[in-house]
Motif scaffolding. Sequence first.
Motif, PDB file in Angstrom:
ATOM      1  N   GLN A 108       0.849  -1.181   0.000  1.00  0.00           N
ATOM      2  CA  GLN A 108       0.000   0.000   0.000  1.00  0.00           C
ATOM      3  C   GLN A 108       0.885   1.229   0.000  1.00  0.00           C
ATOM      4  O   GLN A 108       2.030   1.189   0.459  1.00  0.00           O
ATOM      5  CB  GLN A 108      -0.931  -0.020   1.207  1.00  0.00           C
ATOM      6  N   ILE A 109       0.361   2.318  -0.512  1.00  0.00           N
ATOM      7  CA  ILE A 109       1.145   3.550  -0.652  1.00  0.00           C
ATOM      8  C   ILE A 109       0.739   4.546   0.427  1.00  0.00           C
ATOM      9  O   ILE A 109      -0.450   4.779   0.649  1.00  0.00           O
ATOM     10  CB  ILE A 109       0.938   4.172  -2.045  1.00  0.00           C
ATOM     11  N   ILE A 110       1.740   5.106   1.093  1.00  0.00           N
ATOM     12  CA  ILE A 110       1.515   6.173   2.060  1.00  0.00           C
ATOM     13  C   ILE A 110       1.971   7.469   1.397  1.00  0.00           C
ATOM     14  O   ILE A 110       3.127   7.580   0.970  1.00  0.00           O
ATOM     15  CB  ILE A 110       2.316   5.946   3.357  1.00  0.00           C
ATOM     16  N   GLU A 111       1.063   8.405   1.286  1.00  0.00           N
ATOM     17  CA  GLU A 111       1.404   9.699   0.694  1.00  0.00           C
ATOM     18  C   GLU A 111       1.386  10.770   1.782  1.00  0.00           C
ATOM     19  O   GLU A 111       0.475  10.813   2.596  1.00  0.00           O
ATOM     20  CB  GLU A 111       0.399  10.074  -0.394  1.00  0.00           C
ATOM     21  N   TYR A 112       2.422  11.584   1.795  1.00  0.00           N
ATOM     22  CA  TYR A 112       2.448  12.696   2.731  1.00  0.00           C
ATOM     23  C   TYR A 112       3.266  13.833   2.136  1.00  0.00           C
ATOM     24  O   TYR A 112       4.021  13.661   1.181  1.00  0.00           O
ATOM     25  CB  TYR A 112       2.992  12.264   4.098  1.00  0.00           C
ATOM     26  N   ARG A 113       3.105  14.995   2.708  1.00  0.00           N
ATOM     27  CA  ARG A 113       3.858  16.172   2.273  1.00  0.00           C
ATOM     28  C   ARG A 113       4.636  16.696   3.465  1.00  0.00           C
ATOM     29  O   ARG A 113       4.078  16.920   4.532  1.00  0.00           O
ATOM     30  CB  ARG A 113       2.920  17.258   1.756  1.00  0.00           C
TER      31      ARG A 113
ATOM     32  N   SER B 250       3.616  19.060  -3.756  1.00  0.00           N
ATOM     33  CA  SER B 250       3.305  17.670  -4.101  1.00  0.00           C
ATOM     34  C   SER B 250       3.635  16.768  -2.907  1.00  0.00           C
ATOM     35  O   SER B 250       4.298  17.185  -1.965  1.00  0.00           O
ATOM     36  CB  SER B 250       4.097  17.219  -5.330  1.00  0.00           C
ATOM     37  N   THR B 251       3.170  15.546  -2.997  1.00  0.00           N
ATOM     38  CA  THR B 251       3.383  14.597  -1.906  1.00  0.00           C
ATOM     39  C   THR B 251       4.565  13.689  -2.202  1.00  0.00           C
ATOM     40  O   THR B 251       4.980  13.528  -3.353  1.00  0.00           O
ATOM     41  CB  THR B 251       2.133  13.722  -1.695  1.00  0.00           C
ATOM     42  N   VAL B 252       5.062  13.067  -1.140  1.00  0.00           N
ATOM     43  CA  VAL B 252       6.097  12.051  -1.241  1.00  0.00           C
ATOM     44  C   VAL B 252       5.402  10.712  -1.035  1.00  0.00           C
ATOM     45  O   VAL B 252       4.518  10.590  -0.189  1.00  0.00           O
ATOM     46  CB  VAL B 252       7.180  12.267  -0.154  1.00  0.00           C
ATOM     47  N   LYS B 253       5.785   9.703  -1.821  1.00  0.00           N
ATOM     48  CA  LYS B 253       5.171   8.383  -1.699  1.00  0.00           C
ATOM     49  C   LYS B 253       6.158   7.421  -1.063  1.00  0.00           C
ATOM     50  O   LYS B 253       7.303   7.350  -1.465  1.00  0.00           O
ATOM     51  CB  LYS B 253       4.746   7.858  -3.073  1.00  0.00           C
ATOM     52  N   MET B 254       5.643   6.671  -0.064  1.00  0.00           N
ATOM     53  CA  MET B 254       6.457   5.689   0.636  1.00  0.00           C
ATOM     54  C   MET B 254       5.692   4.375   0.709  1.00  0.00           C
ATOM     55  O   MET B 254       4.467   4.369   0.692  1.00  0.00           O
ATOM     56  CB  MET B 254       6.774   6.178   2.058  1.00  0.00           C
TER      57      MET B 254
END
Length: 154
Positions: free
Chosen positions: A43-48, A56-60
């Motif tokens: 699953q992808i965690i998106e945060y800024r 834009s967000t960073v994906k982890m």
Amino acid sequence: MAEDGSKEGATWPMPKFRFEVDLGTELKGVAFQEVSGMDVENQIIEYRKSNSPLFSTVKMPGLTKYGNVTMKRGVFVNDNTFWNWHKEVTMNLIKRRTVLIKLLDESGKVTMQWQLDNAWPTKITSTDLKSDGNEVAVDTIEIAHEKLTITNGK
């Protein structure tokens, strides 16, 4: 001239039609018609970041999610193995098993193995019946699991 693969070191992709499934202690080497759904997804965690100048967000990567594995096999006389395993689940006595799916080479040796840990049946679909049909009766079982490990043969 085309390569026939006979010289040493030639490699070919494995055919997928020769395999067997080990469903647990009394269910070794069960022949199935089809096995599908051996997938894994993060699953992808998106945060800024609060101080990021970019809008834009960073994906982890987040939690790992395993899909249910679906298996189809012919119906045999006096073989209620799937139904008995599923009955244990409905009585709240879930008997989790380690399921091994083995891809075999032409000599019957294991070349690749998928191991499903803590597996249990979530759904069984019995065959359809047709008075004008001439197909083999096939049952389908869907298995949930908590981990998928892939190993190569020895």
